[in-house]
Design an enzyme around this catalytic site. Structure first.
Site, PDB file in Angstrom:
ATOM      1  N   ARG A  52       0.881  -1.286   0.059  1.00  0.00           N
ATOM      2  CA  ARG A  52      -0.151   0.122   0.052  1.00  0.00           C
ATOM      3  C   ARG A  52       0.835   1.060  -0.058  1.00  0.00           C
ATOM      4  O   ARG A  52       1.757   1.469   1.054  1.00  0.00           O
ATOM      5  CB  ARG A  52      -1.079  -0.117   1.283  1.00  0.00           C
ATOM      6  CG  ARG A  52      -1.672   1.188   1.750  1.00  0.00           C
ATOM      7  CD  ARG A  52      -2.827   1.267   0.820  1.00  0.00           C
ATOM      8  NE  ARG A  52      -3.785   2.241   1.296  1.00  0.00           N
ATOM      9  CZ  ARG A  52      -3.642   3.521   1.171  1.00  0.00           C
ATOM     10  NH1 ARG A  52      -2.489   4.229   0.843  1.00  0.00           N
ATOM     11  NH2 ARG A  52      -4.780   4.577   1.909  1.00  0.00           N
ATOM     12  N   GLU A  60     -11.099   5.399  -4.556  1.00  0.00           N
ATOM     13  CA  GLU A  60     -11.489   4.040  -4.752  1.00  0.00           C
ATOM     14  C   GLU A  60     -12.191   3.718  -5.981  1.00  0.00           C
ATOM     15  O   GLU A  60     -12.644   4.621  -6.854  1.00  0.00           O
ATOM     16  CB  GLU A  60     -12.805   3.598  -3.658  1.00  0.00           C
ATOM     17  CG  GLU A  60     -12.300   3.830  -2.167  1.00  0.00           C
ATOM     18  CD  GLU A  60     -11.044   3.319  -1.774  1.00  0.00           C
ATOM     19  OE1 GLU A  60     -10.871   1.841  -2.177  1.00  0.00           O
ATOM     20  OE2 GLU A  60     -10.317   3.532  -1.141  1.00  0.00           O
ATOM     21  N   ARG A  94      -0.376  -5.716   4.936  1.00  0.00           N
ATOM     22  CA  ARG A  94      -0.079  -5.006   3.949  1.00  0.00           C
ATOM     23  C   ARG A  94       1.292  -4.364   4.147  1.00  0.00           C
ATOM     24  O   ARG A  94       1.418  -3.583   5.334  1.00  0.00           O
ATOM     25  CB  ARG A  94      -0.756  -3.861   2.957  1.00  0.00           C
ATOM     26  CG  ARG A  94      -2.188  -4.494   2.587  1.00  0.00           C
ATOM     27  CD  ARG A  94      -3.185  -3.487   2.149  1.00  0.00           C
ATOM     28  NE  ARG A  94      -3.356  -2.633   3.035  1.00  0.00           N
ATOM     29  CZ  ARG A  94      -4.341  -1.520   3.108  1.00  0.00           C
ATOM     30  NH1 ARG A  94      -4.940  -1.433   1.860  1.00  0.00           N
ATOM     31  NH2 ARG A  94      -4.674  -0.687   3.803  1.00  0.00           N
TER      32      ARG A  94
END
Length: 174
Positions: A52, A60, A94
């Site tokens: 990320r 999004e 992540r």
């Protein structure tokens, strides 16, 4: 004796595997998947690491400019060897990191470039905020300049921050 030796080998193999996983250090690898405008999968030693991009928040997928942000990240990184400088690992496992990819500049010069910064500079992402405050002052400066120039998502006067969009989407489904 054989079972003790087998157990020792299993422990040694596990230690080697854990130490060889580059999730806690800077690493290089090939970008094999673009999930959205701020998340990529990087292949490192035949293992996929989800990264990320730190200090940015891209629209999004279902949001205005979400597809464009994803495509721009793909244009910059897909099938490229990148270098990731890890900042931390989030609650989803992540790697939060700064991604550097080779970009070609005028005159044919290629250099590793901060992709997180490019995404914000081009108006493809916001500077990430934690409790309303940017987590990186330089990213916030890039955002202000992109906003001033009406680049990317800033060309839309109704651009909605991803965290507000996620909250509204979550409330709409409840």
């Amino acid at each position: 004796m054989k079972s003790a030796l087998a157990a020792l080998r299993a422990v040694a193999a596990a230690v080697v595997l854990i130490v060889s996983v580059p999730a806690w250090a800077d690493f290089r690898g090939e970008v094999v998947r673009i999930l959205d405008g701020d998340t990529i999968d990087v292949l490192v030693n035949r293992q996929t690491i989800r990264v990320r991009l730190a200090d940015i928040d891209a629209p999004e997928s279902g949001q205005a400019f979400g597809s464009r942000a994803r495509q721009r990240l793909a244009d910059l990184t897909f099938r490229q060897e990148v270098q990731v400088t890890e900042k931390e690992v989030d609650r989803y496992g992540r790697t939060l990191g700064v991604v550097y990819a080779p970009l070609q500049y005028p005159g044919g010069q290629t250099q590793l470039t901060n992709i997180n910064a490019i995404m914000v500079q081009e108006g493809m992402a916001w500077a990430y905020r934690y409790y309303g405050k940017p987590t990186d002052a330089q990213m916030y400066e890039y955002e202000k300049e992109a906003r001033r120039q009406r680049l990317g998502l800033w060309s839309d006067p109704n651009a909605q921050e991803p965290w507000k969009w996620r909250r509204a989407s979550k409330n709409a489904t409840n």
